[in-house]
Design an enzyme around this catalytic site. Structure first.
Site, PDB file in Angstrom:
ATOM      1  N   THR A 169       0.817  -1.211   0.000  1.00 31.72           N
ATOM      2  CA  THR A 169       0.000   0.000   0.000  1.00 31.72           C
ATOM      3  C   THR A 169       0.853   1.264   0.000  1.00 31.72           C
ATOM      4  O   THR A 169       1.984   1.256   0.491  1.00 31.72           O
ATOM      5  CB  THR A 169      -0.901  -0.001   1.247  1.00 31.72           C
ATOM      6  N   ASP A 170       0.260   2.362  -0.492  1.00 32.61           N
ATOM      7  CA  ASP A 170       0.962   3.651  -0.433  1.00 32.61           C
ATOM      8  C   ASP A 170       1.024   4.195   0.995  1.00 32.61           C
ATOM      9  O   ASP A 170       1.788   5.117   1.280  1.00 32.61           O
ATOM     10  CB  ASP A 170       0.303   4.675  -1.367  1.00 32.61           C
ATOM     11  N   GLU A 171       0.220   3.611   1.905  1.00 32.53           N
ATOM     12  CA  GLU A 171       0.173   4.155   3.270  1.00 32.53           C
ATOM     13  C   GLU A 171       1.497   3.984   4.017  1.00 32.53           C
ATOM     14  O   GLU A 171       1.712   4.635   5.034  1.00 32.53           O
ATOM     15  CB  GLU A 171      -0.952   3.484   4.069  1.00 32.53           C
ATOM     16  N   LYS A 218       2.051  -3.316   7.367  1.00 30.95           N
ATOM     17  CA  LYS A 218       2.349  -3.495   5.938  1.00 30.95           C
ATOM     18  C   LYS A 218       3.806  -3.112   5.652  1.00 30.95           C
ATOM     19  O   LYS A 218       4.491  -3.759   4.855  1.00 30.95           O
ATOM     20  CB  LYS A 218       1.402  -2.664   5.075  1.00 30.95           C
TER      21      LYS A 218
HETATM   22  P1  NAD Z   1      -9.793  -7.268   2.140  1.00 33.20           P
HETATM   23  O1  NAD Z   1      -9.808  -6.971   3.605  1.00 33.20           O
HETATM   24  O2  NAD Z   1     -10.994  -6.953   1.329  1.00 33.20           O
HETATM   25  O3  NAD Z   1      -9.459  -8.809   1.893  1.00 33.20           O
HETATM   26  C1  NAD Z   1      -8.470  -9.483   2.612  1.00 33.20           C
HETATM   27  C2  NAD Z   1      -8.602 -10.960   2.312  1.00 33.20           C
HETATM   28  O4  NAD Z   1      -7.560 -11.645   3.018  1.00 33.20           O
HETATM   29  C3  NAD Z   1      -9.925 -11.573   2.776  1.00 33.20           C
HETATM   30  O5  NAD Z   1     -10.421 -12.455   1.814  1.00 33.20           O
HETATM   31  C4  NAD Z   1      -9.544 -12.321   4.048  1.00 33.20           C
HETATM   32  O6  NAD Z   1     -10.391 -13.421   4.323  1.00 33.20           O
HETATM   33  C5  NAD Z   1      -8.128 -12.741   3.719  1.00 33.20           C
HETATM   34  N1  NAD Z   1      -7.326 -12.987   4.921  1.00 33.20           N
HETATM   35  C6  NAD Z   1      -7.188 -12.180   5.999  1.00 33.20           C
HETATM   36  N2  NAD Z   1      -6.385 -12.736   6.900  1.00 33.20           N
HETATM   37  C7  NAD Z   1      -5.973 -13.932   6.372  1.00 33.20           C
HETATM   38  C8  NAD Z   1      -5.111 -14.955   6.821  1.00 33.20           C
HETATM   39  N3  NAD Z   1      -4.502 -14.902   8.023  1.00 33.20           N
HETATM   40  N4  NAD Z   1      -4.908 -16.027   6.010  1.00 33.20           N
HETATM   41  C9  NAD Z   1      -5.530 -16.111   4.814  1.00 33.20           C
HETATM   42  N5  NAD Z   1      -6.364 -15.164   4.343  1.00 33.20           N
HETATM   43  C10 NAD Z   1      -6.580 -14.084   5.118  1.00 33.20           C
HETATM   44  O7  NAD Z   1      -8.512  -6.514   1.596  1.00 33.20           O
HETATM   45  P2  NAD Z   1      -8.286  -5.768   0.196  1.00 33.20           P
HETATM   46  O8  NAD Z   1      -8.785  -4.379   0.315  1.00 33.20           O
HETATM   47  O9  NAD Z   1      -8.733  -6.634  -0.884  1.00 33.20           O
HETATM   48  O10 NAD Z   1      -6.680  -5.687   0.194  1.00 33.20           O
HETATM   49  C11 NAD Z   1      -5.908  -6.754  -0.342  1.00 33.20           C
HETATM   50  C12 NAD Z   1      -4.446  -6.409  -0.219  1.00 33.20           C
HETATM   51  O11 NAD Z   1      -4.174  -5.214  -0.949  1.00 33.20           O
HETATM   52  C13 NAD Z   1      -3.985  -6.143   1.207  1.00 33.20           C
HETATM   53  O12 NAD Z   1      -2.700  -6.690   1.354  1.00 33.20           O
HETATM   54  C14 NAD Z   1      -3.948  -4.626   1.306  1.00 33.20           C
HETATM   55  O13 NAD Z   1      -2.987  -4.214   2.246  1.00 33.20           O
HETATM   56  C15 NAD Z   1      -3.549  -4.252  -0.105  1.00 33.20           C
HETATM   57  N6  NAD Z   1      -3.992  -2.932  -0.572  1.00 33.20           N
HETATM   58  C16 NAD Z   1      -5.317  -2.576  -0.450  1.00 33.20           C
HETATM   59  C17 NAD Z   1      -5.730  -1.352  -0.971  1.00 33.20           C
HETATM   60  C18 NAD Z   1      -7.181  -0.927  -0.897  1.00 33.20           C
HETATM   61  O14 NAD Z   1      -7.491   0.197  -1.281  1.00 33.20           O
HETATM   62  N7  NAD Z   1      -8.103  -1.771  -0.466  1.00 33.20           N
HETATM   63  C19 NAD Z   1      -4.811  -0.501  -1.591  1.00 33.20           C
HETATM   64  C20 NAD Z   1      -3.455  -0.902  -1.676  1.00 33.20           C
HETATM   65  C21 NAD Z   1      -3.074  -2.136  -1.172  1.00 33.20           C
HETATM   66  O1  DAU Z   2      -4.134   3.944   0.429  1.00 33.17           O
HETATM   67  C1  DAU Z   2      -4.371   2.573   0.337  1.00 33.17           C
HETATM   68  C2  DAU Z   2      -5.236   2.126   1.487  1.00 33.17           C
HETATM   69  O2  DAU Z   2      -6.562   2.577   1.211  1.00 33.17           O
HETATM   70  C3  DAU Z   2      -5.222   0.617   1.698  1.00 33.17           C
HETATM   71  O3  DAU Z   2      -3.926   0.216   2.053  1.00 33.17           O
HETATM   72  C4  DAU Z   2      -6.217   0.212   2.801  1.00 33.17           C
HETATM   73  O4  DAU Z   2      -6.256  -1.191   2.919  1.00 33.17           O
HETATM   74  C5  DAU Z   2      -7.574   0.734   2.419  1.00 33.17           C
HETATM   75  O5  DAU Z   2      -8.516   0.436   3.438  1.00 33.17           O
HETATM   76  C6  DAU Z   2      -7.536   2.246   2.173  1.00 33.17           C
HETATM   77  O6  DAU Z   2      -7.270   2.952   3.417  1.00 33.17           O
HETATM   78  P1  DAU Z   2      -8.037   4.310   3.769  1.00 33.17           P
HETATM   79  O7  DAU Z   2      -7.993   4.486   5.235  1.00 33.17           O
HETATM   80  O8  DAU Z   2      -7.559   5.437   2.932  1.00 33.17           O
HETATM   81  O9  DAU Z   2      -9.519   3.913   3.254  1.00 33.17           O
HETATM   82  P2  DAU Z   2     -10.964   4.156   3.891  1.00 33.17           P
HETATM   83  O10 DAU Z   2     -11.948   3.785   2.835  1.00 33.17           O
HETATM   84  O11 DAU Z   2     -11.106   3.551   5.236  1.00 33.17           O
HETATM   85  O12 DAU Z   2     -11.010   5.740   4.058  1.00 33.17           O
HETATM   86  C7  DAU Z   2     -10.836   6.603   2.940  1.00 33.17           C
HETATM   87  C8  DAU Z   2     -10.895   8.019   3.456  1.00 33.17           C
HETATM   88  O13 DAU Z   2     -12.245   8.295   3.880  1.00 33.17           O
HETATM   89  C9  DAU Z   2     -10.035   8.268   4.681  1.00 33.17           C
HETATM   90  O14 DAU Z   2      -9.515   9.585   4.613  1.00 33.17           O
HETATM   91  C10 DAU Z   2     -10.999   8.139   5.861  1.00 33.17           C
HETATM   92  C11 DAU Z   2     -12.295   8.629   5.281  1.00 33.17           C
HETATM   93  N1  DAU Z   2     -13.532   8.006   5.802  1.00 33.17           N
HETATM   94  C12 DAU Z   2     -13.592   6.651   5.842  1.00 33.17           C
HETATM   95  C13 DAU Z   2     -14.724   6.021   6.285  1.00 33.17           C
HETATM   96  C14 DAU Z   2     -14.804   4.501   6.367  1.00 33.17           C
HETATM   97  C15 DAU Z   2     -14.608   8.792   6.173  1.00 33.17           C
HETATM   98  O15 DAU Z   2     -14.547  10.035   6.120  1.00 33.17           O
HETATM   99  N2  DAU Z   2     -15.735   8.173   6.628  1.00 33.17           N
HETATM  100  C16 DAU Z   2     -15.847   6.812   6.708  1.00 33.17           C
HETATM  101  O16 DAU Z   2     -16.902   6.297   7.163  1.00 33.17           O
END
Ligand code: NAD
Ligand code: DAU
Length: 373
Positions: A135-137, A165
């Site tokens: 992730t970019d975080e 991460k």
């Molecule tokens: P998600 O939470 O939707 O899905 C996570 C999946 O991993 C689920 O299917 C869960 O059952 C599985 N899981 C969790 N713990 C596990 C374990 N111990 N063993 C096996 N499976 C397990 O997550 P996502 O949003 O799809 O993110 C996927 C990946 O991408 C993560 O590594 C996250 O850090 C990364 N990522 C997410 C975002 C985003 O915006 N969502 C952005 C950049 C990177």
């Molecule tokens: O940047 C990549 C990341 O993006 C991933 O690594 C994470 O797994 C993914 O969850 C996401 O993280 P964020 O914290 O940025 O996503 P989230 O959707 O939780 O929140 C997006 C923005 O919106 C953040 O600034 C918080 C705000 N927010 C979020 C929720 C859930 C609100 O204002 N209200 C809300 O109810």
């Protein structure tokens, strides 16, 4: 052609990636390993059950020996590692699971790949690849006038999620430098699209608008995220597997920065348009303001800020584009429209996820193992 172990393939990005890969690489085999936590949904992959190229394994990446066994048994040469605890708010409430899965779980996978590919030499080193999805975080928070994150931006994670991460990224790097494990890592910005769990901002706000519930906006709503349609992320990982250099890190993002409040207003307007244009649709969602001729923005509710809330993320994907040719296909406006339409067309999915009823469907369909009957 690569044969894949995809961890976390039942989650949001993992499921989108599996469907993308399955369609794009017809001769490739895919084994999904997923623990089916609250975020994992076996139903996301049900459409692939009939295909002998697809195998689902219900298990934890942290289970000693499990991943190694799968790499051997299915003769897999590629790991694409998505499995993680992924929600920042949950990491603030309870960091332990994040450290366990994101750090120790990743380490278990690295050990498995090292054992099977390097020690036992079951796959030639030049064919093997461990791809880590990050992730970019990990780069921390930007001011409004800072340039976007590049691959050399120093790590400065601010939440237990991003710290876990970051730790996993370092382990992946260390396994390459110490043992020669062929790795690549992508650090991606915020994704959105189908199968997005409605605890994250965009799916939560679509669902809340449809149900006429308050839209919680943290703080002043001016925090900025850089949004990427999830299928473009899947294509980026494919590009790195095909053309990325081993040992390298690639930033992935759509150059689509937006303040949260602007995302909220855009999605409200999209849903309002859809419901006003279609009486049958409005009838399905009677509590939505648009169904009564009002604006969904009336649901916006400013709430207490997230502790340690990162102000701005922005990512420069120039290295990825220069080395692999990848560019995103969706703009923020086309991607958001597709996403809203997907949620309108898939109401049983998000209702099932929200009320937990899909769990009963999974048990009836698959039993405890998650294997197709
Ligand atoms: P998600 O939470 O939707 O899905 C996570 C999946 O991993 C689920 O299917 C869960 O059952 C599985 N899981 C969790 N713990 C596990 C374990 N111990 N063993 C096996 N499976 C397990 O997550 P996502 O949003 O799809 O993110 C996927 C990946 O991408 C993560 O590594 C996250 O850090 C990364 N990522 C997410 C975002 C985003 O915006 N969502 C952005 C950049 C990177
Ligand atoms: O940047 C990549 C990341 O993006 C991933 O690594 C994470 O797994 C993914 O969850 C996401 O993280 P964020 O914290 O940025 O996503 P989230 O959707 O939780 O929140 C997006 C923005 O919106 C953040 O600034 C918080 C705000 N927010 C979020 C929720 C859930 C609100 O204002 N209200 C809300 O109810």
């Amino acid at each position: 052609m690569a044969d894949l172990l995809v961890t976390g393939g039942a989650g949001f990005i993992g499921a989108n990636f599996v469907h993308y890969w399955h369609a794009a690489h017809p001769s490739s085999r895919i084994v999904v390993l997923d623990a089916l936590t609250y975020a994992g949904n076996r139903a996301n992959l049900a459409a692939l059950d009939a295909d002998p190229r697809f195998t689902f394994v219900h298990g934890d990446i942290g289970t000693e020996g499990l991943a190694a066994d799968l790499l051997r048994r299915h003769a897999l040469d590629t790991v694409v590692h998505f499995a993680a605890e992924s929600h920042v708010d949950r990491s603030i409430l309870g960091p332990d699971a994040f450290l366990q899965t994101n750090i120790m779980g990743t380490h278990e996978l690295l050990k498995a790949a090292r054992q099977v590919w390097l020690e036992e030499q079951r796959v030639p080193r030049d064919r093997a690849r461990f791809h880590h999805v990050s992730t970019d975080e990990v780069y921390g928070s930007l001011s409004f006038d800072d340039p976007p994150f590049v691959e050399t931006t120093p790590y400065a994670p601010n939440s237990p999620y991003s710290a876990s991460k970051a730790a996993s990224d370092h382990l992946v790097r260390a396994y390459h430098h110490t043992y020669g494990l062929p790795v690549t890592t992508t650090n991606c910005s915020n994704n959105y699209g189908p199968w997005h769990f409605p605890e994250k901002l965009i799916p939560l706000l679509i669902v809340n608008v449809l149900l006429g519930r308050a839209i919680p906006v943290y703080g002043d709503g001016r925090n900025v995220r850089d949004w990427l349609y999830v299928e473009d992320h899947a294509r980026a990982i494919d590009a790195v597997l095909a053309r990325g250099r081993v040992g390298e890190v690639y930033n992935v993002g759509g150059r689509a920065e937006a303040a949260n409040i602007d995302i909220v207003r855009t999605v409200c307007a999209l849903v309002d348009d859809r419901l006003r244009a279609d009486a049958a649709l409005a009838g399905r969602f009677p509590a939505s303001p648009a169904s009564a001729g009002a604006a969904s923005t009336t649901l916006i509710t400013y709430v207490a800020d997230r502790p340690g809330h990162d102000r701005r993320y922005a990512i420069a994907p120039d290295k990825l584009t220069a080395e692999t040719g990848w560019t995103p296909r969706e703009t923020l406006s086309t991607g958001l429209a597709r996403t809203v339409d997907w949620f309108l067309a898939n109401e049983p999915w998000w209702r099932g996820v929200m009320d937990g009823s899909y769990r009963a469907w999974i048990d009836a369909q698959y039993g405890a193992t998650g294997a197709a009957r």
